[in-house]
Design a protein around this motif. Structure first.
Motif, PDB file in Angstrom:
ATOM      1  N   GLY A  39       0.807  -1.216   0.000  1.00  0.00           N
ATOM      2  CA  GLY A  39       0.000   0.000   0.000  1.00  0.00           C
ATOM      3  C   GLY A  39       0.832   1.255   0.000  1.00  0.00           C
ATOM      4  O   GLY A  39       2.039   1.228  -0.201  1.00  0.00           O
ATOM      5  N   GLY A  40       0.162   2.389   0.216  1.00  0.00           N
ATOM      6  CA  GLY A  40       0.830   3.672   0.133  1.00  0.00           C
ATOM      7  C   GLY A  40       1.197   3.947  -1.312  1.00  0.00           C
ATOM      8  O   GLY A  40       0.618   3.377  -2.237  1.00  0.00           O
ATOM      9  N   ARG A  41       2.209   4.831  -1.504  1.00  0.00           N
ATOM     10  CA  ARG A  41       2.582   5.162  -2.880  1.00  0.00           C
ATOM     11  C   ARG A  41       3.874   4.470  -3.286  1.00  0.00           C
ATOM     12  O   ARG A  41       4.540   4.872  -4.224  1.00  0.00           O
ATOM     13  CB  ARG A  41       2.709   6.676  -3.001  1.00  0.00           C
ATOM     14  CG  ARG A  41       1.340   7.364  -2.877  1.00  0.00           C
ATOM     15  CD  ARG A  41       1.493   8.860  -2.775  1.00  0.00           C
ATOM     16  NE  ARG A  41       2.140   9.426  -3.949  1.00  0.00           N
ATOM     17  CZ  ARG A  41       2.811  10.573  -3.941  1.00  0.00           C
ATOM     18  NH1 ARG A  41       2.931  11.251  -2.836  1.00  0.00           N
ATOM     19  NH2 ARG A  41       3.363  11.030  -5.050  1.00  0.00           N
ATOM     20  N   ALA A  42       4.247   3.420  -2.545  1.00  0.00           N
ATOM     21  CA  ALA A  42       5.461   2.692  -2.915  1.00  0.00           C
ATOM     22  C   ALA A  42       5.253   2.013  -4.253  1.00  0.00           C
ATOM     23  O   ALA A  42       4.199   1.447  -4.520  1.00  0.00           O
ATOM     24  CB  ALA A  42       5.793   1.661  -1.848  1.00  0.00           C
ATOM     25  N   SER A  43       6.283   2.086  -5.097  1.00  0.00           N
ATOM     26  CA  SER A  43       6.139   1.470  -6.409  1.00  0.00           C
ATOM     27  C   SER A  43       6.528   0.004  -6.370  1.00  0.00           C
ATOM     28  O   SER A  43       6.216  -0.750  -7.272  1.00  0.00           O
ATOM     29  CB  SER A  43       6.986   2.226  -7.428  1.00  0.00           C
ATOM     30  OG  SER A  43       8.279   2.446  -6.915  1.00  0.00           O
ATOM     31  N   LEU A  44       7.230  -0.420  -5.322  1.00  0.00           N
ATOM     32  CA  LEU A  44       7.708  -1.798  -5.253  1.00  0.00           C
ATOM     33  C   LEU A  44       7.319  -2.416  -3.916  1.00  0.00           C
ATOM     34  O   LEU A  44       7.100  -1.708  -2.930  1.00  0.00           O
ATOM     35  CB  LEU A  44       9.235  -1.833  -5.401  1.00  0.00           C
ATOM     36  CG  LEU A  44       9.803  -1.194  -6.672  1.00  0.00           C
ATOM     37  CD1 LEU A  44      11.311  -1.103  -6.581  1.00  0.00           C
ATOM     38  CD2 LEU A  44       9.380  -1.971  -7.899  1.00  0.00           C
ATOM     39  N   GLN A  45       7.320  -3.733  -3.907  1.00  0.00           N
ATOM     40  CA  GLN A  45       6.920  -4.459  -2.711  1.00  0.00           C
ATOM     41  C   GLN A  45       7.945  -5.545  -2.421  1.00  0.00           C
ATOM     42  O   GLN A  45       8.442  -6.184  -3.348  1.00  0.00           O
ATOM     43  CB  GLN A  45       5.535  -5.086  -2.967  1.00  0.00           C
ATOM     44  CG  GLN A  45       4.885  -5.700  -1.761  1.00  0.00           C
ATOM     45  CD  GLN A  45       4.586  -4.657  -0.693  1.00  0.00           C
ATOM     46  OE1 GLN A  45       4.124  -3.570  -1.013  1.00  0.00           O
ATOM     47  NE2 GLN A  45       4.871  -4.977   0.552  1.00  0.00           N
ATOM     48  N   GLY A  46       8.271  -5.744  -1.150  1.00  0.00           N
ATOM     49  CA  GLY A  46       9.152  -6.851  -0.775  1.00  0.00           C
ATOM     50  C   GLY A  46      10.608  -6.445  -0.678  1.00  0.00           C
ATOM     51  O   GLY A  46      10.965  -5.282  -0.848  1.00  0.00           O
ATOM     52  N   ARG A  47      11.448  -7.432  -0.366  1.00  0.00           N
ATOM     53  CA  ARG A  47      12.876  -7.170  -0.165  1.00  0.00           C
ATOM     54  C   ARG A  47      13.595  -7.039  -1.503  1.00  0.00           C
ATOM     55  O   ARG A  47      13.040  -7.386  -2.545  1.00  0.00           O
ATOM     56  CB  ARG A  47      13.500  -8.306   0.652  1.00  0.00           C
ATOM     57  CG  ARG A  47      12.947  -8.346   2.055  1.00  0.00           C
ATOM     58  CD  ARG A  47      13.563  -9.434   2.895  1.00  0.00           C
ATOM     59  NE  ARG A  47      12.869  -9.483   4.172  1.00  0.00           N
ATOM     60  CZ  ARG A  47      13.109  -8.663   5.180  1.00  0.00           C
ATOM     61  NH1 ARG A  47      14.047  -7.742   5.076  1.00  0.00           N
ATOM     62  NH2 ARG A  47      12.425  -8.752   6.300  1.00  0.00           N
ATOM     63  N   ILE A  48      14.830  -6.581  -1.430  1.00  0.00           N
ATOM     64  CA  ILE A  48      15.609  -6.368  -2.653  1.00  0.00           C
ATOM     65  C   ILE A  48      15.691  -7.681  -3.442  1.00  0.00           C
ATOM     66  O   ILE A  48      15.946  -8.745  -2.882  1.00  0.00           O
ATOM     67  CB  ILE A  48      17.008  -5.798  -2.322  1.00  0.00           C
ATOM     68  CG1 ILE A  48      17.724  -5.378  -3.594  1.00  0.00           C
ATOM     69  CG2 ILE A  48      17.847  -6.760  -1.490  1.00  0.00           C
ATOM     70  CD1 ILE A  48      18.933  -4.478  -3.332  1.00  0.00           C
TER      71      ILE A  48
END
Ligand code: FES
Length: 379
Positions: free
Chosen positions: A224-233
């Protein structure tokens, strides 16, 4: 009051002279310290008193402290850190914090910004967050650190940062903005949830104003939020960061586990040959045998004539602190050298390099040293 502040001013000048001319080692500074501290209790040897001017709340657990050092503090380069010490209940607490502001700002305003994330177990970060008031006086060391911008700006920069690892990167980026940067800069920035990305509004504003800054924001835990990516590197994040941009200088800053993962990602995309500058934080890993089957050795302290039981499962700094001693320390990860101490005999293992010292006299860093034999310290 007037007399006291005049005396303090004079003392400041005298001790700056002593610091520069006489204090070439800790023994000398320790000798004179009680005299100066009787007049100005906020001062510690080798440091500069700084006054807290403002506090900004960045996120729920992160604040920025604006400090004004006394005349004589020599400034810093973007990406460097200082050790900050505060007297709390008669004891000095010392930790290392990265400067988030820029050298230009220091030259023009005389202030620097330390952005501090609260560590639930950290006495100093909790003190700073809960007790520090405007006008408080702290002590800062000279700046240090190698997390520096390249000398020439003909580079393509890639930042892989997590949590408060954004702080030295922010100092770089703010300096680049001040200089009107022209090189491509990519920031791949991880935090646990949408509310934990420090400096995010400022970074978004810079990215909006300049397409040269590519900002990729990742939430590692909460969607959620405005993050473009999810999860660890991971590889797919790296591909997005590298799209049409091959970096010539890479910076990694974050917890030690993040650094390890980021380096392995760089290997996967054949970028491990590029210049990489890293700064990481968090505990150093003990060898499995020390963790699982610790033994102990006598630790002799020459100054206090104490003999402690030093476990191979703890650093010498932890052993000394648990015995109620308060040796100087800062970063607790082998960077700042605040904890260096003379070993007169015995072998120690350096947790950063894995090397075992010889048995003779040597200067060691207590925070990254575990005993291999009986040890005697000039402490
Ligand atoms: S406390 Fe910084 S090197 Fe040991």
């Amino acid at each position: 009051m007037e007399t006291h502040s005049g005396l303090r001013h004079t003392t400041t000048r005298i001790r700056h002279w002593f610091r520069d001319a006489v204090f070439t080692d800790r023994t000398a500074s320790d000798y004179f310290a009680p005299f100066f501290q009787a007049i100005d209790p906020d001062w510690v040897p080798g440091g500069t008193v700084a006054t807290l001017e403002r506090i900004y709340t960045e996120t729920a657990d992160t604040k920025t402290f604006i400090l004004r050092p006394e005349n004589g503090w020599k400034g810093f380069q973007a990406g460097q850190h200082v050790s900050l010490s505060v007297q709390v209940n008669g004891r000095y607490l010392v930790r290392t914090f990265t400067i988030a502001s820029t050298p230009h700002r220091f030259r023009t305003t005389g202030t620097l910004a330390l952005t501090v994330k609260r560590n639930p177990d950290g006495r100093l970060s909790n003190y700073l967050h809960d007790e520090m008031r405007i006008g408080a006086r702290v002590n800062i060391s000279p700046s240090a650190g190698e997390f520096l911008l390249p000398a020439d700006l003909e580079h393509t920069l890639l930042y892989l940062v997590a949590g408060s690892g954004i702080t030295p990167a922010m100092s770089h980026i703010r300096q680049l903005v001040e200089e009107g940067f022209t090189m491509p800069v990519t920031v791949l920035y991880y935090a646990r949830s949408k509310d934990e990305h420090i400096f995010l509004p400022e970074l978004r504003a810079i990215a909006k104003a300049s397409p040269r800054l590519r900002l990729l924001v990742a939430n590692t835990r909460e969607a959620g939020g405005r993050a473009s990516l999810q999860g660890r590197i991971c590889l797919s994040h790296m591909e997005k960061a590298l799209e049409n941009r091959k970096p010539t200088q890479i910076y990694i800053c974050g917890p030690r586990g993040f650094e390890v993962n980021a380096k392995s990602m760089l290997e996967s995309v054949d970028l491990n040959e590029i210049a990489i500058t890293t700064e990481s934080f968090g505990g150093l890993a003990l060898p499995a045998s020390n963790r699982e089957n610790p033994s102990s050795h006598p630790l002799r302290l020459l100054n206090s004539s104490q003999i402690l039981d030093a476990s191979t499962g703890k650093t010498l700094l932890e052993t000394a602190e648990q015995a109620g001693l308060n040796p100087p320390s800062g970063c607790r990860m082998g960077i700042c050298h605040t904890c260096k101490c003379r070993k007169t005999e015995g072998r120690v293992r350096n947790l950063l390099t894995g090397e075992i010292s010889d048995a003779g006299e040597d200067i060691i860093q207590l925070c990254i040293s575990v005993p291999e034999t009986e040890i005697t310290l000039d402490l």
